[in-house]
Design an enzyme around this catalytic site. Structure first.
Site, PDB file in Angstrom:
ATOM      1  N   LYS A  90      10.268  39.599 133.701  1.00  0.00           N
ATOM      2  CA  LYS A  90       8.903  39.844 133.232  1.00  0.00           C
ATOM      3  C   LYS A  90       7.925  38.771 133.695  1.00  0.00           C
ATOM      4  CE  LYS A  90      10.216  42.317 128.999  1.00  0.00           C
ATOM      5  NZ  LYS A  90      10.076  42.346 127.521  1.00  0.00           N
TER       6      LYS A  90
ATOM      7  N   GLY B 291      19.535  29.144 133.801  1.00  0.00           N
ATOM      8  CA  GLY B 291      20.885  29.663 133.648  1.00  0.00           C
ATOM      9  C   GLY B 291      21.287  30.694 134.686  1.00  0.00           C
TER      10      GLY B 291
ATOM     11  N   GLY C 267      14.453  25.740 129.047  1.00  0.00           N
ATOM     12  CA  GLY C 267      13.062  25.683 128.621  1.00  0.00           C
ATOM     13  C   GLY C 267      12.335  24.452 129.107  1.00  0.00           C
TER      14      GLY C 267
ATOM     15  N   ARG D 216      28.300  20.465 130.048  1.00  0.00           N
ATOM     16  CA  ARG D 216      27.337  19.553 129.423  1.00  0.00           C
ATOM     17  C   ARG D 216      28.018  18.288 128.911  1.00  0.00           C
ATOM     18  NH1 ARG D 216      23.555  23.975 126.152  1.00  0.00           N
ATOM     19  NH2 ARG D 216      22.358  24.643 127.980  1.00  0.00           N
TER      20      ARG D 216
END
Length: 395
Positions: free
Chosen positions: A196, A349, A372, A37
């Site tokens: 999920k 990720g 996100g 980053r």
């Protein structure tokens, strides 16, 4: 998306506040274990310095408690690494919000201590945002990974700074995502995988309205298999969401799109690094089997879909690729994407970990480092940090 870009501006002598994403992992001794980053942030910083700007860099690190400084929350390791990469000292500035001398001299750079230590940062406090805006002539948001959060350094300051724009990393992310979803080359194929359905249901529903093929993997695929009437044994799934899976299939089908269901799978009797992998037809999964990967026939079927795609969006490995005996599906998919002539966009990720493992980093069109924000963009949500830049571009 109409936003002002940093590269459109003359930054000579200007006080430039760059919101970067320098939230790097640290080991138990407080040393940076991955500086990806930091390296990604350098383009904006170097561009501003080359023009003789007075550069201030802000970032968060971890999740500190506002107003309570602890050494473990300090950006000191980041300042040292930035200095090494830039070839010049990068002082770390404490208590910077109300300091009129925060901006350095022209052609110099300072790193501002962890912005989440400031009371009101996470709540996007207007008073804090106005105080920070007074520090700069130009605000640059180059932290797409935080674009889904309305915080003082990602949203509030952009409202009140004299000029607000997107840095090169932010602009590249927006351009890639817009190209993939805004007006994509067809067929548009999306791969959405994960443990999920519940965590990605809104993404699946949104993409069902846009894509030509929606490939599901991991525990999500198990739920879709069960919803299609197949036995999945002891596999991870969410049986209470099978009706939602059926709705996604029906929504895609109504548009002439499809959600390919695996025709074979790789199973084991336990979830472990030493578990024995066995291939089963999708309609022959036993009651004690756990599905941990797609089978070779399914991998071939999906590879053919990817080979004919015009645009591919990838989020999530299709199996437990961390264990090699359950990694063939993800490996096959990864190489099919790499070999495709399509515009290819990947993010998340676990996806990046798979890309790295299978050595295809340089063979994709764009890899998003965001988590996100990437997912919320796929959902079609308006990201606060982008929305404010759009507003400022027209005012």
């Amino acid at each position: 998306m109409a936003i002002l870009r940093m590269t459109d501006l003359d930054l000579r002598g200007k006080r430039v506040f760059i919101r970067s994403d320098l939230n790097v992992p640290l080991d138990e001794r407080g040393r940076i274990s991955d500086d990806t980053r930091i390296r990604a942030s350098l383009d904006a910083v170097r561009t501003a310095l080359a023009q003789g700007a007075r550069v201030m860099i802000a970032s968060h690190l971890g999740r500190p408690k506002e107003g309570e400084f602890k050494p473990a929350d300090s950006l000191a390791p980041v300042a040292r690494r930035l200095g090494e990469l830039l070839g010049q000292e990068v002082p770390l500035r404490q208590d910077w919000v109300d300091d009129p001398g925060t901006a350095p001299a022209a052609g110099q750079v300072v790193l501002l201590e962890n912005c989440r230590l400031n009371v009101g940062e996470k709540k996007d406090d207007e008073g804090l945002a106005r105080r920070m805006a007074k520090l700069c002539d130009v605000y640059v948001n180059d932290a797409f990974a935080t674009a889904h959060r309305a915080e003082a350094t990602t949203h509030g300051i952009a409202r009140f700074a004299p000029v607000a724009c997107a840095g090169p990393l932010m602009a590249a992310e927006v351009e890639a995502l817009t190209k993939a979803l805004g007006n994509p080359a067809r067929p548009l194929v999306a791969i959405v995988a994960g443990s999920k359905v519940s965590t990605k249901l809104t993404i699946l529903e949104s993409l069902a309205d846009k894509v030509d093929q929606l490939i599901v993997g991991g525990g999500i695929a198990n739920t879709f298999m069960s919803a299609s009437g197949l036995s999945i044994g002891r596999s991870l799934s969410e049986r209470d969401l099978e009706d939602e899976a059926k709705k996604v299939i029906a929504k895609a089908s109504a548009r002439g799109a499809s959600v390919p269901i695996p025709v074979d799978v790789v199973v084991a009797s336990e979830f472990s690094a030493t578990a024995e992998a066995r291939t089963r037809k999708a309609d022959a999964v036993g009651p004690d089997d756990m599905i941990l990967d797609i089978g070779p026939e399914t991998a071939t079927m999906l590879s053919e879909i990817l080979a004919n795609a015009g645009t591919i969006v990838w989020n999530g490995p299709v199996g437990v690729f961390e264990y090699d005996q359950f990694g063939n599906g993800t490996k096959t998919i990864a190489h099919a994407i790499a070999n495709s002539k399509a515009f290819t966009l990947a993010g998340g990720g676990d996806t990046i970990a798979a890309i790295t493992k299978y050595g295809i980093t340089d063979r994709l069109s764009y890899i998003s480092t965001a988590g996100g924000a990437f997912l919320e963009f796929l959902e079609g949500k308006k990201l606060p940090a982008l929305a404010v830049l759009e507003d400022r571009a027209t005012t």
